[in-house]
Design an enzyme around this catalytic site. Structure first.
Site, short mmCIF file in Angstrom:
data_model
loop_
_atom_site.label_atom_id
_atom_site.label_comp_id
_atom_site.label_asym_id
_atom_site.label_seq_id
_atom_site.Cartn_x
_atom_site.Cartn_y
_atom_site.Cartn_z
N LEU A 45 -14.96 -8.46 18.40
CA LEU A 45 -14.01 -7.50 18.97
C LEU A 45 -14.58 -6.99 20.28
CD1 LEU A 45 -11.43 -5.72 18.73
CD2 LEU A 45 -12.85 -3.98 17.67
N SER A 105 -11.42 -3.00 8.01
CA SER A 105 -12.34 -4.04 8.48
C SER A 105 -13.32 -4.42 7.37
CB SER A 105 -13.13 -3.54 9.70
OG SER A 105 -12.31 -3.50 10.84
N TYR A 114 -0.40 4.18 10.57
CA TYR A 114 -0.78 3.17 11.57
C TYR A 114 0.43 2.93 12.46
CZ TYR A 114 -4.99 1.70 8.99
OH TYR A 114 -6.21 1.66 8.38
N ILE A 154 -7.70 -12.45 14.35
CA ILE A 154 -6.36 -12.94 14.72
C ILE A 154 -5.45 -11.79 15.15
CG2 ILE A 154 -5.49 -12.88 12.32
CD1 ILE A 154 -4.65 -15.52 15.01
N ASP A 155 -5.70 -10.57 14.62
CA ASP A 155 -4.83 -9.45 15.03
C ASP A 155 -5.05 -9.05 16.49
OD1 ASP A 155 -7.31 -8.36 14.51
OD2 ASP A 155 -6.51 -6.54 13.60
N ARG A 181 0.83 -1.20 0.00
CA ARG A 181 0.00 0.00 0.00
C ARG A 181 0.88 1.26 0.00
NH1 ARG A 181 -3.63 -1.40 5.17
NH2 ARG A 181 -1.63 -2.32 5.74
N GLU A 189 -5.03 4.43 13.80
CA GLU A 189 -5.97 3.52 14.48
C GLU A 189 -6.62 4.11 15.71
OE1 GLU A 189 -2.71 3.01 14.34
OE2 GLU A 189 -1.97 2.63 16.37
N HIS A 233 0.03 1.23 16.08
CA HIS A 233 -0.20 0.08 16.98
C HIS A 233 0.88 0.01 18.07
CE1 HIS A 233 -3.61 -1.39 14.72
NE2 HIS A 233 -2.91 -1.21 13.61
N LYS A 262 2.41 1.86 7.31
CA LYS A 262 2.82 1.06 8.48
C LYS A 262 3.76 1.86 9.37
CE LYS A 262 1.65 -2.63 8.97
NZ LYS A 262 0.35 -3.14 9.51
N VAL A 296 -10.60 -13.70 11.41
CA VAL A 296 -10.20 -12.32 11.10
C VAL A 296 -9.71 -11.62 12.36
CG1 VAL A 296 -10.94 -10.17 10.01
CG2 VAL A 296 -11.99 -12.31 9.31
N1 LIG Z 1 -6.94 -9.86 10.05
C1 LIG Z 1 -7.08 -8.67 9.51
O1 LIG Z 1 -6.43 -8.35 8.50
C2 LIG Z 1 -8.05 -7.69 10.08
C3 LIG Z 1 -8.41 -6.53 9.37
C4 LIG Z 1 -9.36 -5.66 9.93
C5 LIG Z 1 -9.92 -5.95 11.19
N2 LIG Z 1 -9.51 -7.08 11.87
C6 LIG Z 1 -10.07 -7.47 13.18
O2 LIG Z 1 -11.38 -7.97 13.04
C7 LIG Z 1 -12.03 -7.90 14.31
C8 LIG Z 1 -13.43 -7.31 14.15
O3 LIG Z 1 -13.31 -5.94 13.77
P1 LIG Z 1 -14.58 -5.01 13.50
O4 LIG Z 1 -14.07 -3.76 12.90
O5 LIG Z 1 -15.64 -5.77 12.84
O6 LIG Z 1 -15.04 -4.70 15.01
P2 LIG Z 1 -16.49 -4.17 15.46
O7 LIG Z 1 -16.30 -3.56 16.80
O8 LIG Z 1 -17.13 -3.39 14.38
O9 LIG Z 1 -17.35 -5.53 15.61
C9 LIG Z 1 -17.12 -6.49 16.60
C10 LIG Z 1 -18.45 -7.11 16.96
O10 LIG Z 1 -18.20 -8.26 17.77
C11 LIG Z 1 -19.32 -8.37 18.66
N3 LIG Z 1 -18.97 -9.30 19.73
C12 LIG Z 1 -18.16 -9.11 20.80
N4 LIG Z 1 -18.11 -10.24 21.54
C13 LIG Z 1 -18.88 -11.15 20.92
C14 LIG Z 1 -19.24 -12.51 21.17
N5 LIG Z 1 -18.78 -13.15 22.25
N6 LIG Z 1 -20.06 -13.14 20.30
C15 LIG Z 1 -20.55 -12.50 19.20
N7 LIG Z 1 -20.26 -11.22 18.93
C16 LIG Z 1 -19.44 -10.57 19.75
C17 LIG Z 1 -19.55 -6.93 19.08
O11 LIG Z 1 -20.84 -6.76 19.64
C18 LIG Z 1 -19.37 -6.18 17.77
O12 LIG Z 1 -20.59 -6.00 17.07
C19 LIG Z 1 -11.11 -7.05 15.19
O13 LIG Z 1 -10.33 -7.90 15.99
C20 LIG Z 1 -10.23 -6.36 14.18
O14 LIG Z 1 -8.97 -5.97 14.73
C21 LIG Z 1 -8.60 -7.93 11.33
#
Ligand SMILES: NC(=O)c1ccc[n+]([C@@H]2O[C@H](COP(=O)([O-])OP(=O)(O)OC[C@H]3O[C@@H](n4cnc5c(N)ncnc54)[C@H](O)[C@@H]3O)[C@@H](O)[C@H]2O)c1
Length: 371
Positions: A239, A133, A93, A268-269, A15, A117, A95, A74, A266
């Site tokens: 999350l 996300s 970003y 995992i971070d 990026r 972030e 972190h 980054k 997803v």
């Molecule tokens: N791997 C990647 O490349 C990557 C990229 C972007 C985001 N992410 C990660 O994805 C995850 C989700 O991000 P997001 O932006 O959607 O967050 P978000 O806050 O928009 O959504 C998280 C949702 O999880 C729900 N939740 C919490 N505990 C729960 C449970 N026990 N059961 C069911 N639902 C539950 C919450 O109510 C919320 O609606 C985060 O950890 C974020 O860091 C990873």
């Protein structure tokens, strides 16, 4: 203001922090935009497209030394630490809670370091994290459908089914930004989609915007246990802000799931939402535990830099424009969301969660950045 854009030197990062469209806006507003030669290549932006809108091409040395505001994607790597200086604003970003070494290096430099972030609106949304996300959620369903194919180790199931054969079942755990976007694509691929969520308000909203096309079910440990048994693709999208992801899927549960099911974690971070999750990379995205394929790529948007660069810069540009027009002190005074982005300034840590994570003192932003 002199605004610089450098090439990302982190492995597998394609990026770039500014598109030619963004560069054009800044040039039109009277700023001097310096872009390192080749910086946009990984995102399919040629040097000539930056030159055409009035940006100047330069070497990395020239961009770092000649800019008042440096835009990155980054965090700076150790090779870049010596480039930071006390009259520089860095917007990227960061972190920082994950790295004490980086936090200390930024503090030692005296630079003003603003993290994408932690820019946070009054309603608690994170406008510079949301686009990533959205992309990760959409990719998760694509990955799930792909790894269901038999030659890739999956169950050997077409997610969409065909006339006379049922579609595959997609279980999305967490109905936030990732979960919603995963559900939209899974529906588009013809899957049968269920979302488990904890917030009733969020489920009402999802029900409305998805027009009842998914099953929305209250998440509980019992429900997770029951639902995973039946799923062909499971997407972990939970999350809990500021905390590690809860381990909702235990090792034991894997044995009860369908052999060859695909689990895309997803989250995992934030540590992942299964006991068996560990981070993977785009070059080796999956591994198998007890017959379940785990896809746990920690930087999913990195796979689609053209989309990610555009989505990221769409979101960052208004903040970049504000800093360039007013300077950091006034921009922050005008916009509390941007103020929350300032993590380190003048050698002090100004973001409480970062200071706490490393047992270091936290200083009020107003004490180090008087307007
Ligand atoms: N791997 C990647 O490349 C990557 C990229 C972007 C985001 N992410 C990660 O994805 C995850 C989700 O991000 P997001 O932006 O959607 O967050 P978000 O806050 O928009 O959504 C998280 C949702 O999880 C729900 N939740 C919490 N505990 C729960 C449970 N026990 N059961 C069911 N639902 C539950 C919450 O109510 C919320 O609606 C985060 O950890 C974020 O860091 C990873």
């Amino acid at each position: 203001m002199r605004v610089g854009v450098v090439t990302e030197i982190k492995a597998d990062e394609y990026r770039v922090a500014l598109t030619p469209a963004g560069a054009r806006e800044l040039v039109r507003e009277g700023h001097d935009v310096l872009v390192e030669r080749g910086a946009g290549e990984g995102s399919a932006f040629a040097d000539a497209s930056y030159e055409a809108v009035g940006a100047r091409l330069a070497t990395a040395d020239e961009v770092w030394a000649g800019s008042e505001l440096v835009l990155k994607v980054k965090e700076p790597l150790p090779a870049e630490y010596p480039r930071l200086r006390n009259d520089l604003i860095l917007f990227t970003y960061l972190h920082l809670a994950a790295s004490k070494e980086l936090t200390e290096a930024l503090a030692a430099s005296g630079a003003a370091c603003v993290a994408y972030e932690t820019v946070e609106t009054a309603g608690g949304s994170l406008p510079l994290l949301a686009p990533m996300s959205e992309i990760a959620g959409r990719l998760a369903s694509q990955a799930g459908a792909y790894f269901l194919e038999k030659p890739l180790g999956g169950r050997g199931l077409l997610l969409a089914g065909v006339a006379g054969v049922s579609p595959g079942k997609v279980l999305v755990i967490g109905g936030g930004i990732v979960g919603y976007n995963a559900a939209v694509i899974a529906l588009g691929l013809g899957g049968n989609v269920t979302i488990l969520e904890r917030s009733i308000d969020r489920m009402r909203h999802l029900d409305e915007i998805l027009h009842g096309r998914v099953s929305l079910v209250m998440s509980s440990t019992l429900q997770v246990e029951e639902s995973v048994r039946d799923a062909d693709v499971i997407i972990g999208a939970v999350l809990i802000p500021g905390a590690k992801a809860p381990k909702l899927i235990t090792r034991e549960m894997l044995g009860e799931m369908k052999a060859g099911a695909v689990f895309c974690d997803v989250a995992i971070d934030q540590g992942g939402c299964a006991e068996t999750s560990r981070p993977t990379t785009h070059s080796e995205p999956v591994y198998t535990v007890d017959g379940i394929i785990h896809y746990c790529v920690a930087n999913m948007p990195g796979a689609v830099p053209i989309t990610s660069t555009k989505a990221l810069t769409n979101a960052t540009l208004p903040y970049v424009e504000a800093i360039a027009e007013h300077g950091l002190a006034e921009a922050v005074a005008r916009d509390p969301a941007l103020a929350r982005g300032v993590n380190v300034l003048g050698g002090k840590i100004t973001y409480a969660a970062v200071a706490e994570a490393h047992g270091l003192p936290c200083t009020e932003l107003a004490d180090v950045l008087p307007v």
